[in-house]
Design a protein around this motif. Structure first.
Motif, PDB file in Angstrom:
ATOM      1  N   ILE A  74     -18.034  22.356  51.085  1.00 52.63           N
ATOM      2  CA  ILE A  74     -17.045  23.435  51.206  1.00 52.63           C
ATOM      3  C   ILE A  74     -16.297  23.322  52.528  1.00 52.63           C
ATOM      4  CG2 ILE A  74     -16.809  25.957  51.493  1.00 52.63           C
ATOM      5  CD1 ILE A  74     -17.233  25.154  48.601  1.00 52.63           C
ATOM      6  N   ASP A  75     -17.033  23.001  53.600  1.00 54.08           N
ATOM      7  CA  ASP A  75     -16.375  22.863  54.916  1.00 54.08           C
ATOM      8  C   ASP A  75     -15.289  21.788  54.869  1.00 54.08           C
ATOM      9  OD1 ASP A  75     -17.678  24.901  56.102  1.00 54.08           O
ATOM     10  OD2 ASP A  75     -19.268  23.666  56.978  1.00 54.08           O
ATOM     11  N   GLU A  76     -15.614  20.693  54.194  1.00 48.96           N
ATOM     12  CA  GLU A  76     -14.612  19.609  54.076  1.00 48.96           C
ATOM     13  C   GLU A  76     -13.364  20.107  53.354  1.00 48.96           C
ATOM     14  OE1 GLU A  76     -16.170  16.167  52.044  1.00 48.96           O
ATOM     15  OE2 GLU A  76     -17.944  16.162  53.331  1.00 48.96           O
ATOM     16  N   GLU A  77     -13.625  20.785  52.238  1.00 44.43           N
ATOM     17  CA  GLU A  77     -12.517  21.272  51.427  1.00 44.43           C
ATOM     18  C   GLU A  77     -11.736  22.370  52.147  1.00 44.43           C
ATOM     19  OE1 GLU A  77     -12.031  23.035  46.940  1.00 44.43           O
ATOM     20  OE2 GLU A  77     -13.897  21.983  47.398  1.00 44.43           O
ATOM     21  N   LEU A  78     -12.485  23.175  52.876  1.00 46.19           N
ATOM     22  CA  LEU A  78     -11.894  24.344  53.535  1.00 46.19           C
ATOM     23  C   LEU A  78     -10.889  23.949  54.615  1.00 46.19           C
ATOM     24  CD1 LEU A  78     -12.045  27.433  53.475  1.00 46.19           C
ATOM     25  CD2 LEU A  78     -13.902  27.309  55.133  1.00 46.19           C
ATOM     26  N   GLN A  79     -11.104  22.804  55.245  1.00 49.40           N
ATOM     27  CA  GLN A  79     -10.213  22.401  56.337  1.00 49.40           C
ATOM     28  C   GLN A  79      -8.760  22.318  55.861  1.00 49.40           C
ATOM     29  OE1 GLN A  79     -11.123  22.470  59.488  1.00 49.40           O
ATOM     30  NE2 GLN A  79     -13.117  23.018  58.619  1.00 49.40           N
ATOM     31  N   LYS A  80      -8.573  21.777  54.667  1.00 50.60           N
ATOM     32  CA  LYS A  80      -7.200  21.668  54.124  1.00 50.60           C
ATOM     33  C   LYS A  80      -6.599  23.067  53.933  1.00 50.60           C
ATOM     34  CE  LYS A  80      -8.656  19.266  50.666  1.00 50.60           C
ATOM     35  NZ  LYS A  80      -8.790  18.672  49.335  1.00 50.60           N
ATOM     36  N   TYR A  81      -7.430  23.965  53.429  1.00 48.18           N
ATOM     37  CA  TYR A  81      -6.963  25.334  53.206  1.00 48.18           C
ATOM     38  C   TYR A  81      -6.627  26.016  54.527  1.00 48.18           C
ATOM     39  CZ  TYR A  81      -8.238  25.374  48.243  1.00 48.18           C
ATOM     40  OH  TYR A  81      -8.291  25.142  46.903  1.00 48.18           O
ATOM     41  N   LEU A  82      -7.492  25.784  55.532  1.00 45.53           N
ATOM     42  CA  LEU A  82      -7.256  26.422  56.836  1.00 45.53           C
ATOM     43  C   LEU A  82      -5.979  25.872  57.470  1.00 45.53           C
ATOM     44  CD1 LEU A  82     -10.886  26.575  58.285  1.00 45.53           C
ATOM     45  CD2 LEU A  82      -9.440  28.505  57.656  1.00 45.53           C
ATOM     46  N   ASP A  83      -5.778  24.557  57.323  1.00 47.66           N
ATOM     47  CA  ASP A  83      -4.545  23.954  57.856  1.00 47.66           C
ATOM     48  C   ASP A  83      -3.334  24.615  57.216  1.00 47.66           C
ATOM     49  OD1 ASP A  83      -6.016  22.253  59.378  1.00 47.66           O
ATOM     50  OD2 ASP A  83      -5.823  20.514  58.033  1.00 47.66           O
ATOM     51  N   GLN A  84      -3.436  24.794  55.908  1.00 47.01           N
ATOM     52  CA  GLN A  84      -2.324  25.401  55.169  1.00 47.01           C
ATOM     53  C   GLN A  84      -2.074  26.835  55.642  1.00 47.01           C
ATOM     54  OE1 GLN A  84      -2.947  25.124  50.940  1.00 47.01           O
ATOM     55  NE2 GLN A  84      -1.050  26.222  50.488  1.00 47.01           N
ATOM     56  N   VAL A  85      -3.168  27.575  55.818  1.00 42.80           N
ATOM     57  CA  VAL A  85      -3.033  28.973  56.239  1.00 42.80           C
ATOM     58  C   VAL A  85      -2.469  29.049  57.653  1.00 42.80           C
ATOM     59  CG1 VAL A  85      -4.391  30.993  56.930  1.00 42.80           C
ATOM     60  CG2 VAL A  85      -4.748  29.957  54.696  1.00 42.80           C
ATOM     61  N   PHE A  86      -3.027  28.264  58.564  1.00 48.11           N
ATOM     62  CA  PHE A  86      -2.612  28.374  59.967  1.00 48.11           C
ATOM     63  C   PHE A  86      -1.220  27.783  60.202  1.00 48.11           C
ATOM     64  CE2 PHE A  86      -6.907  29.587  60.634  1.00 48.11           C
ATOM     65  CZ  PHE A  86      -6.898  30.337  61.799  1.00 48.11           C
ATOM     66  N   ASP A  87      -0.881  26.732  59.493  1.00 46.37           N
ATOM     67  CA  ASP A  87       0.401  26.063  59.765  1.00 46.37           C
ATOM     68  C   ASP A  87       1.538  26.543  58.879  1.00 46.37           C
ATOM     69  OD1 ASP A  87      -1.009  24.625  61.592  1.00 46.37           O
ATOM     70  OD2 ASP A  87      -1.355  22.900  60.269  1.00 46.37           O
ATOM     71  N   ARG A  88       1.225  27.018  57.682  1.00 44.77           N
ATOM     72  CA  ARG A  88       2.333  27.343  56.773  1.00 44.77           C
ATOM     73  C   ARG A  88       2.356  28.801  56.321  1.00 44.77           C
ATOM     74  NH1 ARG A  88       1.322  22.128  54.544  1.00 44.77           N
ATOM     75  NH2 ARG A  88       0.397  22.924  52.640  1.00 44.77           N
ATOM     76  N   ILE A  89       1.205  29.370  56.064  1.00 47.90           N
ATOM     77  CA  ILE A  89       1.199  30.734  55.497  1.00 47.90           C
ATOM     78  C   ILE A  89       1.367  31.798  56.583  1.00 47.90           C
ATOM     79  CG2 ILE A  89      -0.199  32.431  54.255  1.00 47.90           C
ATOM     80  CD1 ILE A  89      -1.374  30.121  52.609  1.00 47.90           C
ATOM     81  N   LEU A  90       0.592  31.652  57.650  1.00 43.18           N
ATOM     82  CA  LEU A  90       0.621  32.702  58.680  1.00 43.18           C
ATOM     83  C   LEU A  90       1.937  32.698  59.445  1.00 43.18           C
ATOM     84  CD1 LEU A  90      -2.918  32.732  60.336  1.00 43.18           C
ATOM     85  CD2 LEU A  90      -1.845  34.514  58.983  1.00 43.18           C
ATOM     86  N   ASN A  91       2.442  33.906  59.668  1.00 41.29           N
ATOM     87  CA  ASN A  91       3.642  34.068  60.485  1.00 41.29           C
ATOM     88  C   ASN A  91       3.185  34.532  61.874  1.00 41.29           C
ATOM     89  OD1 ASN A  91       5.924  35.135  61.772  1.00 41.29           O
ATOM     90  ND2 ASN A  91       6.917  35.508  59.786  1.00 41.29           N
ATOM     91  N   TRP A  92       3.372  33.678  62.879  1.00 41.05           N
ATOM     92  CA  TRP A  92       2.858  33.978  64.227  1.00 41.05           C
ATOM     93  C   TRP A  92       3.905  34.655  65.108  1.00 41.05           C
ATOM     94  CZ3 TRP A  92      -2.239  33.341  65.089  1.00 41.05           C
ATOM     95  CH2 TRP A  92      -2.955  32.529  64.201  1.00 41.05           C
ATOM     96  N   ASP A  93       5.032  35.001  64.537  1.00 37.54           N
ATOM     97  CA  ASP A  93       6.105  35.595  65.347  1.00 37.54           C
ATOM     98  C   ASP A  93       5.680  36.896  66.026  1.00 37.54           C
ATOM     99  OD1 ASP A  93       7.624  33.505  64.565  1.00 37.54           O
ATOM    100  OD2 ASP A  93       8.859  34.631  63.134  1.00 37.54           O
ATOM    101  N   PHE A  94       4.721  37.584  65.455  1.00 32.05           N
ATOM    102  CA  PHE A  94       4.303  38.865  66.042  1.00 32.05           C
ATOM    103  C   PHE A  94       3.750  38.667  67.452  1.00 32.05           C
ATOM    104  CE2 PHE A  94       0.311  37.262  64.425  1.00 32.05           C
ATOM    105  CZ  PHE A  94      -0.636  37.712  65.332  1.00 32.05           C
ATOM    106  N   VAL A  95       3.260  37.428  67.721  1.00 31.12           N
ATOM    107  CA  VAL A  95       2.694  37.174  69.062  1.00 31.12           C
ATOM    108  C   VAL A  95       3.802  37.312  70.093  1.00 31.12           C
ATOM    109  CG1 VAL A  95       1.506  35.459  70.495  1.00 31.12           C
ATOM    110  CG2 VAL A  95       0.969  35.627  68.059  1.00 31.12           C
ATOM    111  N   SER A  96       4.974  36.770  69.828  1.00 31.79           N
ATOM    112  CA  SER A  96       6.104  36.858  70.759  1.00 31.79           C
ATOM    113  C   SER A  96       6.527  38.305  70.967  1.00 31.79           C
ATOM    114  CB  SER A  96       7.301  36.081  70.214  1.00 31.79           C
ATOM    115  OG  SER A  96       6.896  34.824  69.777  1.00 31.79           O
TER     116      SER A  96
END
Lengths: 308, 380
Positions: A74-96
């Motif tokens: 699961i950890d192996e598989e999860l990394q791809k999902y986490l990459d997708q979430v952190f790099d594409r799904i999440l909008n980090w503009d609120f930090v600014s």
């Protein structure tokens, strides 16, 4: 890899490849398999203790071997999902919006990712993370916020006037999503098997919340205060603590909802849609879970209108 | 092997039922539209073959049920009575007599006194054909039209009840009509035929005037086809080719006195009967379609679907879909129960399962081939 590990990997691989759980996130799959192993231990134990699998091992030992193999896969598989979430799904503009530090966005993202990695090493936090991650991955906040902003009703008022979020819908979505991802941080201060909150509901007390905030603050100095508080307060009862932010209340609801969420779930004829059903039940149990019932009413209305 | 044979036979029965419905429809249509006799003869022979097939089917089922000690169950619970009604009476009273008429090549030669009896027999044969419509129910029992066994049984029962009542009321009313003289097409026809018969019987046809009167009378009565005096044909409405092409044994009757014989046309009666039969057939098909496509879904929405949802919610860990309650039907007992399920049971269940994982979608069967395969490899 030992022979036992190979057998365990093959066995777990077979379960993971089952089309019945293909639509779930890796963590939901993990939960499904753990549940399957526990529910069928009576039938599985004699077979898996035979010479073909794990002879001379007790069921507890076999379960441990299988869970290790499962988490590894699961950890192996999860990394791809986490990459997708952190790099594409999440909008980090609120930090600014929340801090003037322009370099803070990347740093903040790295810090959150590190904390998530830490959470995934703890079985209890991992379980708590399942719903939060599914809510982010399947875009619960995005789906509902579109309607919340077009309705400009109670939730919109709570977000913009009470919590005073001076940011756009996309940034609010990012804030809710990060609140979801970090909601399980309350498990960082517990020992394995220990529950940080009330039995069943998992609700925590303000003092414990403060300890968690202080603890996480050290790990994520670039994470806006607003986001950290929102994430930790998502584990508190709104009924008991009226100061709980609107984003926390939303994160709390979305996290609970998404725990068993499966996209494209087949709905029986004669049954209400999944979200509508879940929100209706949550409205009845809002005191137990500490949800904001007015938020539930509005979300229920949105779900009913859209047949979600 | 035995199960496979039974399955094949059941499939043959289903095909036969579908074909017999088509045959029944064509039989009436061919009568109504005056199709040629060779075509109608083929259809009638088909009717006899089907009646024979279903009689053998019924007797076989009954025999095997009898030796298994469940004959009563077969007849009353497993719709054996429909198998019976749609087979033996039809063979004995409808297609059987017609086949004999076809085999002997003509209508029975009768005396005047037997005209009434003959008409009654013909009518009884026609009435017996109404029972064919019960075969629609035979195909109905093979259709799985609902996922719910309760919906299947209810729709099936109400359909059987409606069709049976319809067929038996029509059958009983027609039988009464055989024994009681009621005004109608049959009585008009009978009076006409009797008038000719009495004339033939009472007048001295040896007298030239009387013979000419008979011919003139025949010209004005469309029921009279042909008047024969000994070997000589005094009057014929159609040509011989026409008779050969369009008349079968059940289409006419022959009344005789001394050397004079009168052929009477029975086709108007048969056409009226065929029109009625087609109407009944369409009524029954429409009734069944109505129950299947309107009442069935209504039953599912208002009874079996909400019960199915509640049953799953009560039995399956993690199943939390509410039963949908249509506003207009909220007062129904089922939906009052669904309301209690939605508002009390599900929230309580949710609280009791709080913190627990949902039930797994995985099943032990999914692993069976993997476990068997491993075992097989290791044993090798």
């Amino acid at each position: 890899m030992s022979t036992e590990e190979q057998k365990a990997t093959a066995f777990v691989g077979r379960l993971l490849d089952n089309p019945a759980i293909a639509r779930y996130t890796p963590l939901q799959k993990e939960e499904q398999i753990i549940q399957f192993l526990n529910a069928n231990s009576g039938q599985l134990a004699p077979t898996l203790q035979s010479n073909q699998f794990f002879p001379e091992r007790s069921w507890t030992q076999i379960l441990s071997i299988l869970l290790n193999a499962l988490m590894s896969r699961i950890d192996e598989e999860l990394q791809k999902y986490l990459d997708q979430v952190f790099d594409r799904i999440l909008n980090w503009d609120f930090v600014s919006f929340s801090s003037q530090n322009s370099a803070g966005v990347d740093a903040c993202r790295d810090e959150v990712r590190t904390i998530v990695g830490e959470l995934l090493e703890r079985p209890d936090a991992r379980r708590a993370f399942t719903g939060s991650f599914a809510a982010v991955y399947f875009g619960s906040a995005r789906r509902y916020l579109d309607h919340i902003y077009s309705r400009r009703s109670y939730i919109h008022f709570e977000l913009t006037k009470v919590q005073r979020l001076r940011m756009g819908k996309d940034q609010v979505q990012g804030l809710v999503d990060v609140s979801l991802l970090l909601k399980p941080v309350v498990h960082l201060l517990t020992t394995p098997g220990e529950n940080p909150g009330a039995q069943g509901s998992g609700l925590i007390q303000p003092q414990y919340a403060e300890n968690v905030v202080s603890h996480v603050r050290k790990k994520a100095p670039n994470l806006p205060e607003q986001a950290l508080a929102s994430a930790v307060h998502a584990n508190m009862s709104f009924l008991d603590y009226g100061f709980v932010e609107a984003t926390s209340r939303l994160a709390s609801i979305f996290s609970a909802r998404a725990r068993n969420y499966a996209p494209g779930m087949k709905v029986d004829r004669g049954a209400d849609s999944p979200d509508k059903s879940w929100l209706s039940i949550a409205r009845r149990n809002y005191k137990f879970y500490g949800f904001d019932v007015k938020m539930l009413d509005e979300l229920y209305s949105i779900a009913a209108e859209n047949m979600w | 092997m035995r199960d496979k044979l039974v399955a094949i036979l059941e499939r043959i029965v289903v095909v036969a039922i579908i074909l017999v419905l088509v045959q029944s429809f064509l039989e009436d249509l061919s009568q109504l539209l005056d199709w040629s006799w060779p075509t109608r003869r083929a259809i009638l022979i088909g009717a006899f073959a089907f009646d024979l097939f279903f009689t053998i089917e019924f007797l076989s089922r009954f025999y095997f049920a009898f030796i298994a000690g469940r004959a009563g169950r077969y007849i009353f619970k497993e719709r054996g009575w429909i198998d019976f009604v749609a087979s033996i009476p039809l063979l004995l009273f409808s297609s059987g007599p017609l086949m004999i008429a076809i085999a002997t090549g003509g209508a029975p030669l009768i005396g005047v006194g037997r005209v009434l009896n003959l008409l009654k027999v013909i009518k009884a044969i026609r009435i017996a054909r109404i029972l064919r419509l019960m075969r629609v129910l035979k195909i109905f029992q093979y259709i799985k039209h609902a996922d719910s066994t309760m919906a299947q049984r209810h729709v099936s029962r109400i359909t059987t009840l409606a069709v049976s009542i319809f067929v038996f009321v029509v059958f009983a009313a027609s039988m009464v009509d055989v024994f009681v003289d009621l005004p109608g097409l049959d009585s008009d026809f009978r009076d006409g035929a009797l008038g000719v018969a009495h004339f033939v019987d009472e007048e001295d046809l040896a007298a030239q005037d009387n013979r000419e009167s008979l011919v003139r009378f025949a010209e004005h009565d469309s029921a009279i086809l042909l008047v024969r005096d000994g070997a000589q044909t005094r009057y014929s409405r159609y040509s011989d080719e026409f008779y050969r092409e369009y008349f079968g044994p059940a289409d006419y009757t022959y009344v005789t006195s001394d050397d004079v014989g009168v052929f009477v046309d029975l086709r108007p009666l048969n056409r009226a009967q065929a029109r009625e039969s087609l109407l009944y057939f369409l009524l029954i098909v429409a009734t069944i379609a109505g129950f299947l496509f309107i009442y069935g879904p209504h039953f599912a929405v208002t009874v079996s679907d909400p019960i199915h949802v509640m049953e799953r919610g009560m039995n399956e860990h993690g199943y939390n879909l509410q039963a949908r309650i249509p506003k207009k039907l909220a007062g129904d007992e089922v939906f009052r129960l669904a309301s209690a399920y939605n508002h009390y049971f599900l929230p309580m269940k949710d609280r009791s399962e709080a913190g627990e994982s949902a039930m797994s979608d995985l099943k032990m069967d999914d692993l069976s081939d993997f476990l068997d395969d491993r075992e097989h490899k290791d044993s090798e």
